[in-house]
Design an enzyme around this catalytic site. Structure first.
Site, PDB file in Angstrom:
ATOM      1  CB  CYS A 177       8.885  49.158  -0.768  1.00 15.86           C
ATOM      2  SG  CYS A 177       8.699  48.379  -2.430  1.00 15.86           S
ATOM      3  CD  GLU A 222      -2.352  -1.391   2.333  1.00 14.66           C
ATOM      4  OE1 GLU A 222      -2.488  -0.076   4.035  1.00 14.66           O
ATOM      5  OE2 GLU A 222      -2.509  -2.470   3.407  1.00 14.66           O
ATOM      6  CG  ASP A 226       4.141  12.148   4.468  1.00 16.47           C
ATOM      7  OD1 ASP A 226       4.332  11.729   6.336  1.00 16.47           O
ATOM      8  OD2 ASP A 226       5.003  13.102   4.195  1.00 16.47           O
ATOM      9  CE  LYS A 278      10.023   7.294   5.959  1.00 11.51           C
ATOM     10  NZ  LYS A 278       9.576   7.060   7.337  1.00 11.51           N
ATOM     11  CE  LYS A 337       5.420   4.849   7.056  1.00 10.01           C
ATOM     12  NZ  LYS A 337       5.595   6.816   7.267  1.00 10.01           N
ATOM     13  CB  CYS A 390       5.379  48.167  -0.103  1.00  7.44           C
ATOM     14  SG  CYS A 390       5.306  49.351  -1.515  1.00  7.44           S
ATOM     15  CE1 TYR A 407      -3.198   2.781   8.135  1.00  6.21           C
ATOM     16  CE2 TYR A 407      -3.320   4.472   7.186  1.00  6.21           C
ATOM     17  CZ  TYR A 407      -2.699   3.614   8.006  1.00  6.21           C
ATOM     18  OH  TYR A 407      -2.478   4.548   8.661  1.00  6.21           O
ATOM     19  CB  CYS A 409       4.808  49.414  -4.986  1.00  2.50           C
ATOM     20  SG  CYS A 409       6.533  48.225  -5.132  1.00  2.50           S
ATOM     21  CB  CYS A 415       8.268  51.596  -4.942  1.00  3.59           C
ATOM     22  SG  CYS A 415       7.518  51.736  -3.032  1.00  3.59           S
TER      23      CYS A 415
HETATM   24  S1  IVH Z   1       0.039   0.578   8.696  1.00  2.00           S
HETATM   25  C1  IVH Z   1       0.601  -1.560  12.422  1.00  2.00           C
HETATM   26  N1  IVH Z   1      -0.809   1.385   6.285  1.00  2.00           N
HETATM   27  O1  IVH Z   1       2.822   4.701   8.454  1.00  2.00           O
HETATM   28  C2  IVH Z   1       0.961  -1.220  11.298  1.00  2.00           C
HETATM   29  N2  IVH Z   1       0.784   2.696   7.923  1.00  2.00           N
HETATM   30  O2  IVH Z   1       5.058   4.157  10.529  1.00  2.00           O
HETATM   31  C3  IVH Z   1      -0.241   0.187  11.303  1.00  2.00           C
HETATM   32  N3  IVH Z   1       0.842   5.110   7.161  1.00  2.00           N
HETATM   33  O3  IVH Z   1       1.734   5.623  11.933  1.00  2.00           O
HETATM   34  C4  IVH Z   1       0.302   0.832  10.372  1.00  2.00           C
HETATM   35  N4  IVH Z   1      -0.022   4.902   5.237  1.00  2.00           N
HETATM   36  O4  IVH Z   1       0.634   7.054   9.658  1.00  2.00           O
HETATM   37  C5  IVH Z   1      -0.155   1.366   7.738  1.00  2.00           C
HETATM   38  N5  IVH Z   1      -1.545   1.924   4.049  1.00  2.00           N
HETATM   39  C6  IVH Z   1      -1.002   2.698   5.271  1.00  2.00           C
HETATM   40  C7  IVH Z   1      -0.155   3.709   6.098  1.00  2.00           C
HETATM   41  C8  IVH Z   1       0.588   3.601   6.960  1.00  2.00           C
HETATM   42  C9  IVH Z   1       0.603   5.333   6.622  1.00  2.00           C
HETATM   43  C10 IVH Z   1       1.182   5.757   8.443  1.00  2.00           C
HETATM   44  C11 IVH Z   1       0.536   5.728  10.019  1.00  2.00           C
HETATM   45  C12 IVH Z   1       1.740   5.231  10.955  1.00  2.00           C
HETATM   46  C13 IVH Z   1       2.768   5.217   9.996  1.00  2.00           C
HETATM   47  C14 IVH Z   1       4.059   4.281  10.768  1.00  2.00           C
END
Ligand code: IVH
Length: 677
Positions: A412, A121, A125, A318, A123, A430, A232, A435, A415
């Site tokens: 400024c 999946e 942010d 990551k 991740k 300004c 998720y 200006c 001007c």
């Molecule tokens: S699963 C124990 N799935 O990533 C498993 N986490 O450090 C729990 N996150 O705190 C997380 N997308 O905020 C999972 N598809 C995804 C995610 C996801 C983002 C974040 C979540 C979590 C951090 C893991």
């Protein structure tokens, strides 16, 4: 007022019917991506329900869609204990570390004979949250906190339209849904634009903005932020055997699930998937910082268990940080069209993940001071959620002797007028309306694609026109003649004629775009559209009182005040009058979008950039023909319009077999003419 204290059965029945109908529209809009009513019709239903519940409070239910409107501020967030702790994930960097993780897993499982299936999946942010549903109804939502105890932010989460207040088809009892609240890059850009206009500090990235939005004591503020949600994790459901089924189940119940998840049957497929997203991450309108990999089989998950910090059955792959180190050559201060002074770091050019970076946004004086960036410093820059890269930190050890702390100039830079920092604002301004820098920026805004779209009027030309005193306001543009233009640098016969023709064309862009082009403070694209829907002409807008303005959906006191201030100034009224004399269209043309237009009932998705249309113009063209534009591709999408550098939406369209139109086909479909807006 009547003396009734209990709701009559008709009212209760009507409230129930409204709630059902609104929920269904919400689901169609957010989950199926196939709305069947206009926003105005939807709002009318919601308003009727708000009024019914206000009249007879006992009709208000915790899962009523009206609870999304936002309530009175809290003092502090109540604390809640998570019944299942919210732990984090272990990280791996690169394919090798991922393989080592897999080997550890296989050893822990005693080298099983049947191979493992994985779910990958994205991740997201954002900010992770946990939602508790009792008998299908949302009863509580909390932040992660320290993993054991979080903050109860239920009223705030209710304002996020993508979070279902009721799960359609969930079993009786308690079910927990976990996921990520996030903000799109485009949502953040719009929010930051508004914040900067209002003199507030912008958010550095979508994650901060999402976290800031959820952790608001006043849920009405949360309601005003463009927050989104992806689920998720699903807990408390007995008959599930796989994570992939959990994701499908969530989607069936109306929880938005990121569509880019994938079940991988081999490790090679998994690695290829991670590498693919590492490349493609910037094509998304939201930020991801990796791929989360989970063992699909829940029994095997249970067998693998948890360490004290994270599950053994999942890991975060990551992406490498997109950072680089360079030097600050100088800190440049520019003056925007509203007079706001913006510092920008001029950098020694450096490559960050394939793009050469030579500027970094610093927003305002407080921001420069907070980061303590000085000319001569060595800094780490990153490509974050915004187009302009950011300075992550200063490498203090490498600071040259005598590097001076930054202060905003007292005068400024364009001007020489006095610079002020208005009470309660973070911005320095300004105040000189003539200006040259402000004027140049106003010309560029007017000529921009979302406004009057004057081809050929770019930075260099605007600069010359202002410096030579040929243009003192927007209306002067329409007094330029061929001979004058020919006297400018790098202006030939043909370009002069082209510019005059472009100026001529710009007169008929319609009321909405003209209004936006004027650059009234707080009147961005969306506000201009709302005003142009509510008032038929500039004259009508000019005559509108503050109350009449505030009565318009989407217009608050701040915008109303700013519009009034604009028209109260003699010079602005004169400017508008002169634009009118020059034939610039200041009335709404035609009727509103025809309900039975040629594209009635059809849904479109836009991706990539089109040469001849801004996003707003493409959307307007579709809507004028009766169609609708939505943000993501589903089976219900009728066509995806793909311009240059399309994003993942194009892939999705191909996957689902949705029709894809290129710019030429799109132009043919909507007709080449200008849209009545
Ligand atoms: S699963 C124990 N799935 O990533 C498993 N986490 O450090 C729990 N996150 O705190 C997380 N997308 O905020 C999972 N598809 C995804 C995610 C996801 C983002 C974040 C979540 C979590 C951090 C893991």
């Amino acid at each position: 007022m009547t003396d009734r204290t209990t709701a009559p059965p008709e009212a209760a029945a009507r409230a129930r019917a409204l709630r059902r109908e609104i929920d269904e529209h919400n689901r169609r809009y957010h989950v199926l991506d196939a709305p069947s009513v206009s926003d105005a019709e939807f709002d009318a239903l919601l308003r009727e329900l708000v009024e019914l519940e206000a009249r007879w409070p006992e009709l208000a239910a915790p899962d009523s869609p009206t609870s999304r409107v936002g309530g009175a501020p809290l003092d502090v967030f109540p604390r809640v204990e998570h019944s299942v702790p919210m732990l984090s994930l272990d990280n791996v960097y690169g394919a090798e570390e991922l393989a080592a993780w897999r080997d550890r897993l296989l050893r822990a499982l005693g080298e099983p004979e049947t191979p493992l299936d994985w779910v990958a999946e994205l991740k997201i942010d954002g900010l992770s949250i946990s939602l508790v549903y009792e008998d299908g109804v949302l009863v509580r939502g909390a932040t992660r906190g320290d993993g054991t105890t979080g903050e109860d932010v239920t009223p705030n989460l209710r304002t996020i339209r993508e979070i279902p207040l009721r799960l359609d088809g969930a079993p009786a009892g308690r079910v927990i849904v976990r996921g990520e609240v996030y903000m799109t890059r485009s949502g953040l850009a719009r929010l930051n634009e508004e914040r900067e206009e209002a003199g507030e500090a912008p958010f550095a990235n979508p994650r901060n903005a999402a976290a800031g939005g959820v952790r608001q004591l006043d849920s009405r503020i949360t309601a005003s932020r463009p927050l989104r949600f992806f689920g998720y994790t699903l807990l408390g459901v007995d008959d599930l055997d796989r994570q992939s089924r959990a994701l499908e189940r969530l989607a069936e119940w109306g929880v938005p699930v990121n569509p880019e998840w994938r079940r991988c049957e081999s490790f090679d497929e998994l690695v290829a998937h991670c590498l693919e997203w590492q490349e493609r991450r910037h094509s998304l309108d939201y930020e991801i910082d990796g791929v989360v990999i989970k063992v699909d089989d829940l029994e095997r998950q249970a067998e693998l268990g948890w360490t004290s910090k994270h599950p053994r059955w999942a890991v975060a792959y990551k992406f490498p940080a997109e950072e680089a180190t360079t030097k600050v050559v100088s800190i440049l201060v520019t003056v925007g069209r509203t007079g706001k002074l913006t510092p920008t770091a001029v950098l020694e050019p450096v490559e960050v993940s394939g793009v050469t970076v030579q500027m970094a946004g610093l927003h305002n004086e407080d921001e420069v001071r907070r980061k303590d960036v000085r000319a001569g410093d060595t800094v780490v820059v990153a490509r974050g959620g915004e187009v302009i890269p950011q300075i992550v930190r200063v490498v203090k050890e490498e600071r040259p002797r005598g590097a001076r702390r930054f202060s905003m100039p007292k005068r400024c830079p364009a001007c020489g007028s006095e610079v002020v920092r208005p009470e309660g604002e973070v911005a320095h301004r300004c105040l000189n309306a003539s200006c040259p820098s402000q004027l140049r920026e106003r010309l560029l805004h007017w000529a921009g694609r979302g406004a009057m779209d004057v081809d050929g009027l770019g930075d260099k030309l605007a600069r010359q026109l202002v410096e030579r005193g040929l243009v003192r306001d927007l209306a002067d543009l329409y007094e330029l003649d061929h001979a004058t233009l020919m006297g400018l640098e790098r202006m030939g016969n043909l370009s002069a004629s082209n510019l005059l023709a472009a100026l001529e064309r710009s007169k008929s862009r319609g009321f909405r775009r003209t209004l936006y082009g004027l650059g009234i403070r707080f009147v961005g694209d969306t506000v201009a559209a709302a005003l142009a829907r509510a008032f038929p002409s500039m004259r009508a807008l000019e005559a509108a009182s503050r109350e009449e303005l505030e009565a318009v959906e989407g217009i608050g006191p701040r915008v109303a005040e700013s519009v009034r201030e604009f028209f109260e100034r003699e010079e602005n009224r004169r400017l508008v009058e002169r634009l009118r004399e020059h034939g610039v269209e200041l009335e709404r043309k035609g009727a509103p979008a025809p309900a039975g237009g040629p594209l009635a009932g059809q849904t479109f998705v836009l991706t990539g950039s089109l040469e001849g249309y801004t996003r707003g113009a493409a959307r307007a063209a579709i809507e004028a023909a009766g169609g609708r534009v939505t943000g993501s591709v589903s089976k219900k999408t009728d066509a995806v319009v793909a311009g240059a550098e399309p994003g993942s939406k194009l892939d999705r369209a191909r996957e689902l077999g949705v029709t894809v139109l290129d710019e030429a086909a799109f132009r043919e479909l909507v007709g080449d003419g200008h849209v009545a807006d």
